[in-house]
Write a protein that holds these residues in place. Structure first.
Motif, PDB file in Angstrom:
ATOM      1  N   ASP A 207      49.400  40.033  46.784  1.00 35.17           N
ATOM      2  CA  ASP A 207      48.907  39.045  45.803  1.00 35.17           C
ATOM      3  C   ASP A 207      50.052  38.217  45.209  1.00 35.17           C
ATOM      4  O   ASP A 207      50.270  37.078  45.633  1.00 35.17           O
TER       5      ASP A 207
ATOM      6  N   HIS B 285      46.808  37.939  51.832  1.00 35.13           N
ATOM      7  CA  HIS B 285      46.523  37.534  50.449  1.00 35.13           C
ATOM      8  C   HIS B 285      47.802  37.621  49.631  1.00 35.13           C
ATOM      9  O   HIS B 285      48.147  38.673  49.105  1.00 35.13           O
TER      10      HIS B 285
ATOM     11  N   HIS C 118      40.170  39.936  47.153  1.00 36.94           N
ATOM     12  CA  HIS C 118      39.871  41.044  46.226  1.00 36.94           C
ATOM     13  C   HIS C 118      38.521  41.678  46.611  1.00 36.94           C
ATOM     14  O   HIS C 118      38.475  42.540  47.453  1.00 36.94           O
TER      15      HIS C 118
ATOM     16  N   HIS D  59      38.639  33.802  46.320  1.00 33.39           N
ATOM     17  CA  HIS D  59      38.758  34.946  45.426  1.00 33.39           C
ATOM     18  C   HIS D  59      37.378  35.171  44.801  1.00 33.39           C
ATOM     19  O   HIS D  59      36.763  34.227  44.273  1.00 33.39           O
TER      20      HIS D  59
ATOM     21  N   HIS E 275      50.113  34.739  47.049  1.00 36.31           N
ATOM     22  CA  HIS E 275      50.299  33.383  46.528  1.00 36.31           C
ATOM     23  C   HIS E 275      51.794  33.119  46.532  1.00 36.31           C
ATOM     24  O   HIS E 275      52.550  33.863  45.887  1.00 36.31           O
TER      25      HIS E 275
HETATM   26 ZN    ZN Z   1      45.137  36.308  44.637  1.00 34.20          ZN
END
Ligand code: ZN
Ligand code: HPA
Length: 345
Positions: A285, A24, A228, A204, A26
């Motif tokens: 993240d 996870h 998450h 998500h 981005h």
């Molecule tokens: Zn994320």
């Protein structure tokens, strides 16, 4: 594996050297301010911030939307295939230094097509960096395209069409951006189409949104992992479902801290998730924005919660088991993981 206790002073080295997968992150969230300024200069652009320090100072958030607004500013400097390549190469080099041996990288095309770019420029730049990183660092990486949930389902269908000629370069589909007010079921039709096309599915859910969004991601979108998912703790039946069906949660502790999902890391529920038998993993993240890459997430979370070496092994094993690699690749990584823990006996 049954792991012997490791003293607190040796835990950071154990965590640092432990092979792990990151599931996870981005890629646009790995753009460090220095690279943002370099790319702006290369592309003849002027930013609203005079320098790196003032940009970094703006990284104070009280909720997801605060972050998304500034994150969007950073993405405006990405203009060419080489920009996407350079960003991804920088992340994979950094992840390799944290002993990440496999990464599943989120990207979106809608942000960039919104800036006038061709979606294929994005995918080709990212993919070429993933191929080169395998040769350069021995790290494997695959790509997951996220739809932006604040946009419409029709726009998600358009984004999907644009990348279908590059189908082989994308392993899965996810759902990101502003969660509240944009429940998963808004994208049920496009996710059904992606499933029919053979994409692996994630979303998500339960970052800021309620447990109902996690149920919806599972039952309406039919995702295999939840990104998450920390709000599941408020719904006992959901916790049982996640544990029973081995639905992995890709948890991002420093992200949750910076976006005020928890008031402190000591209050984070990842330890309770593991105790409940949930397949939790640790991830970064948007590491350039949230104060650290994956090992910093491990280090601070273990320090704040007093997690054990056994839990470190479990989190790393979960990261491989929940990934979209083959069973043979999982076995190979799990064997290396066990070997690492053997050295700490
Ligand atoms: Zn994320
Ligand atoms: N949540 C939702 N969307 C995102 C995030 C996140 O943490 N990071 C980048 N896009």
């Amino acid at each position: 594996m049954n792991v012997r206790p490791v003293s607190a002073d040796r835990l950071p080295a154990l965590l640092q050297g432990m092979p792990k997968a990151e599931l996870h992150m981005h890629i646009e969230g790995s753009l460090e301010p220095e690279l943002i300024f370099q790319l702006a200069q290369r592309n003849g652009m002027t930013l609203a911030y005079p320098d790196v320090a003032s940009l970094r100072q703006a990284y104070v958030f009280s909720k997801l939307q605060d972050f998304l607004d500034i994150y969007h500013t950073g993405t405006t400097v990405l203009r060419t295939e080489q920009d996407f390549y350079d960003m991804t190469h920088a992340y994979l080099a950094r992840a390799h230094a944290d002993n990440v041996v496999h990464a599943e990288i989120f990207f979106d095309t809608q942000t960039h097509t919104g800036h006038g770019l061709d979606a294929q420029v994005v995918v080709n730049g990212l993919h070429r960096a993933c191929v080169d990183a395998q040769a350069e660092f021995g790290i494997s990486a695959s790509l997951i395209m996220c739809f932006l949930r604040h946009l419409s389902e029709a726009e998600a269908f358009e984004a999907l069409e644009q990348v279908l000629p590059l189908r082989e370069k994308i392993v899965g589909i996810g759902l990101a951006s502003s969660e509240l007010g944009h429940p998963p079921e808004k994208f049920a039709k496009v996710f059904a189409r992606c499933r029919a096309l053979g994409f692996r599915l994630v979303a998500h859910a339960g970052e800021e949104g309620p447990p109902a969004y996690i149920w919806s991601a599972l039952d309406q979108l039919k995702v295999e992992r939840i990104d998450h998912g920390v709000q599941a703790i408020h719904d006992a039946a959901l916790m049982q479902r996640l544990a029973r069906d081995k639905i992995a949660l890709t948890v991002c502790p420093l992200s949750n801290l910076k976006l005020c999902v928890f008031d402190s890391l000591a209050q984070h529920n990842i330890g309770r998730m593991l105790d409940a038998g949930i397949v939790a993993t640790v991830n970064s993240d948007d590491p350039a924005y949230f104060g650290g890459y994956i090992n910093e997430n491990f280090r601070q979370t273990f320090a704040a919660l007093g997690l054990s070496a056994q839990q470190a092994w479990q989190l790393a094993a979960n990261s491989f088991n929940a990934s979209f690699i083959t069973d043979a690749e999982k076995r190979r990584h799990l064997d290396r993981l066990d070997a690492h823990f053997e050295t700490f006996r």
